[in-house]
Design an enzyme around this catalytic site. Structure first.
Site, short mmCIF file in Angstrom:
data_model
loop_
_atom_site.label_atom_id
_atom_site.label_comp_id
_atom_site.label_asym_id
_atom_site.label_seq_id
_atom_site.Cartn_x
_atom_site.Cartn_y
_atom_site.Cartn_z
N THR A 51 0.83 -1.20 0.00
CA THR A 51 0.00 0.00 0.00
C THR A 51 0.86 1.26 0.00
O THR A 51 0.48 2.29 -0.56
CB THR A 51 -0.94 0.00 1.22
OG1 THR A 51 -1.75 -1.18 1.18
CG2 THR A 51 -1.83 1.21 1.24
N TYR A 142 6.51 -11.51 5.16
CA TYR A 142 5.38 -10.92 4.46
C TYR A 142 5.01 -11.83 3.29
O TYR A 142 5.67 -11.82 2.26
CB TYR A 142 5.76 -9.51 4.00
CG TYR A 142 4.69 -8.73 3.25
CD1 TYR A 142 3.39 -9.19 3.10
CD2 TYR A 142 5.00 -7.49 2.72
CE1 TYR A 142 2.44 -8.46 2.41
CE2 TYR A 142 4.06 -6.73 2.04
CZ TYR A 142 2.78 -7.23 1.89
OH TYR A 142 1.84 -6.50 1.20
N LYS A 172 2.83 -11.82 8.12
CA LYS A 172 1.77 -11.02 7.52
C LYS A 172 1.24 -11.85 6.37
O LYS A 172 1.88 -11.98 5.33
CB LYS A 172 2.29 -9.67 7.04
CG LYS A 172 1.22 -8.79 6.36
CD LYS A 172 1.84 -7.51 5.81
CE LYS A 172 0.80 -6.56 5.25
NZ LYS A 172 0.07 -7.06 4.08
N SER A 174 -0.97 -12.42 3.52
CA SER A 174 -1.82 -11.75 2.53
C SER A 174 -2.16 -12.71 1.39
O SER A 174 -1.73 -12.53 0.24
CB SER A 174 -1.14 -10.49 2.00
OG SER A 174 -0.99 -9.55 3.03
N GLY A 198 -4.01 -10.38 6.00
CA GLY A 198 -3.84 -9.25 5.11
C GLY A 198 -4.85 -9.12 3.98
O GLY A 198 -4.63 -8.34 3.05
N ASP A 200 -8.42 -7.93 3.67
CA ASP A 200 -9.37 -7.24 4.55
C ASP A 200 -10.79 -7.78 4.43
O ASP A 200 -11.50 -7.90 5.44
CB ASP A 200 -9.37 -5.74 4.24
CG ASP A 200 -8.00 -5.11 4.40
OD1 ASP A 200 -7.01 -5.85 4.56
OD2 ASP A 200 -7.90 -3.88 4.34
N GLU A 201 -11.21 -8.11 3.21
CA GLU A 201 -12.58 -8.54 3.00
C GLU A 201 -12.85 -9.95 3.53
O GLU A 201 -14.00 -10.40 3.57
CB GLU A 201 -12.95 -8.47 1.51
CG GLU A 201 -12.10 -9.30 0.58
CD GLU A 201 -10.88 -8.56 0.05
OE1 GLU A 201 -10.46 -8.87 -1.08
OE2 GLU A 201 -10.33 -7.68 0.77
N VAL A 215 -3.32 -6.79 9.09
CA VAL A 215 -2.63 -5.66 8.47
C VAL A 215 -3.34 -5.38 7.15
O VAL A 215 -3.47 -6.28 6.33
CB VAL A 215 -1.15 -5.98 8.18
CG1 VAL A 215 -0.44 -4.76 7.59
CG2 VAL A 215 -0.44 -6.47 9.43
#
Length: 308
Positions: A51, A142, A172, A174, A198, A200-201, A215
């Site tokens: 981001t 990550y 993290k 994602s 990671g 979000d939805e 995160v």
């Protein structure tokens, strides 16, 4: 490494503010910190990640941003995690040393994604070389295979990793593979590893299998509502937690269909917070006026359970 409280809760994946001519804009970081803490109740940040356009920034820019976040976050933020991943091992090590020197609360690194590791041992060897440059700082991997193309399962990666990387603190995560996440958590119940989700939805699903926290970019501007979802989940009010998750998903589903990425996130954060995030750096291009108008109208139309 000194003992520390196990991490929980939300971490904002910070945006890198830029001036209209494309230079990093350090002057608004103080305003940004205050907005996260006071308006979104988010007190931890992940700096120079996806981001934040971290891989589009120079090493010097990344250092300047890290310094500013640590400085402005002092006595305000609980955790400042600096992403130090790079394609060059030497650059990643340099960033790790710098993060340790300025007092970062943690560092993280993605897998190299041009010359990619294809086996666990290759990836662990790279991560170990990075983490060893900051021996007193918690280290996070990550995991973001949709962007790196490195699909080594985290379940496999974390098996025995503390022996190679004593500062390894967690992941993290994602990726949408909740089976992999669940197996990581299940097999590491006795260790103090942290698994921060990671995507979000899908956060509610990750919480259900035991994620410690999250995160994400939406916590910059939907942190307050997501914190309420976390509270509902903690109280076993699944119906209320679902409402928050569904409404976050409704907004994201809408903007994804319009074309949603880092550039558009900067635009959303700007109109929600009033903190000017500026344009993205090429090859990303700024969000259109049409996108901004539609995204703002959609977000304004959502009625959250707390009445906002």
């Amino acid at each position: 490494m000194t003992s520390r409280k196990k991490f929980q809760g939300l971490v904002a994946a910070t945006i890198t503010p830029m001036t209209p001519d494309g230079q990093i804009n350090l002057r608004v970081i103080r305003q940004y910190v205050d907005y996260l803490v006071n308006e979104q109740n988010v007190k931890s940040v992940f700096v120079n990640g996806t981001t934040g356009e971290g891989l589009s920034l120079s090493i010097q820019e990344r250092k300047q941003l890290a310094e500013e976040w640590v400085c402005q976050g002092k006595d305000k933020l609980d955790h400042v995690i600096i992403h130090v991943g790079a394609l060059s091992l030497l650059e990643s090590q340099e960033l790790a040393r710098h993060a340790a020197a300025i007092g970062a609360g943690g560092i993280a690194a993605i897998a190299p994604f041009f010359f990619k590791p294809t086996h666990k041992d290759e990836l662990v060897a790279f991560l170990q070389k990075v983490a060893s440059e900051a021996p007193g700082v918690p280290f996070y991997y990550y995991h973001i295979p949709p962007l790196t193309g490195v699909k080594i399962r985290v379940e496999e990666l974390v098996d025995g990793i503390k022996e190679r990387i004593p500062t390894f603190q967690g992941v993290k995560f994602s990726d949408t593979d909740l089976l992999d996440l669940a197996q990581c958590i299940h097999k590491n119940e006795t260790q103090q590893l942290e698994f921060l989700y990671g995507v979000d939805e899908q956060l509610l699903g990750a919480l259900a299998v035991g994620a410690n926290g999250a995160v994400g970019s939406t916590y910059n501007y939907l942190g307050r509502q997501t914190n309420l979802m976390l509270q509902a989940f903690a109280k076993a009010d699944l119906a209320l937690a679902q409402k928050y998750q569904f409404l976050t998903g409704e907004f994201l589903n809408f903007v994804i269909k319009l074309g949603f990425g880092v550039a558009q996130t900067k635009a959303v954060m700007t109109f929600v917070s009033g903190v000017p995030m500026g344009p993205p750096r090429l090859p990303l291009v700024a969000a259109s006026e049409e996108f901004v108008a539609k995204a703002k109208a959609k977000l304004d139309s959502i009625v959250w359970p707390d009445g906002d």
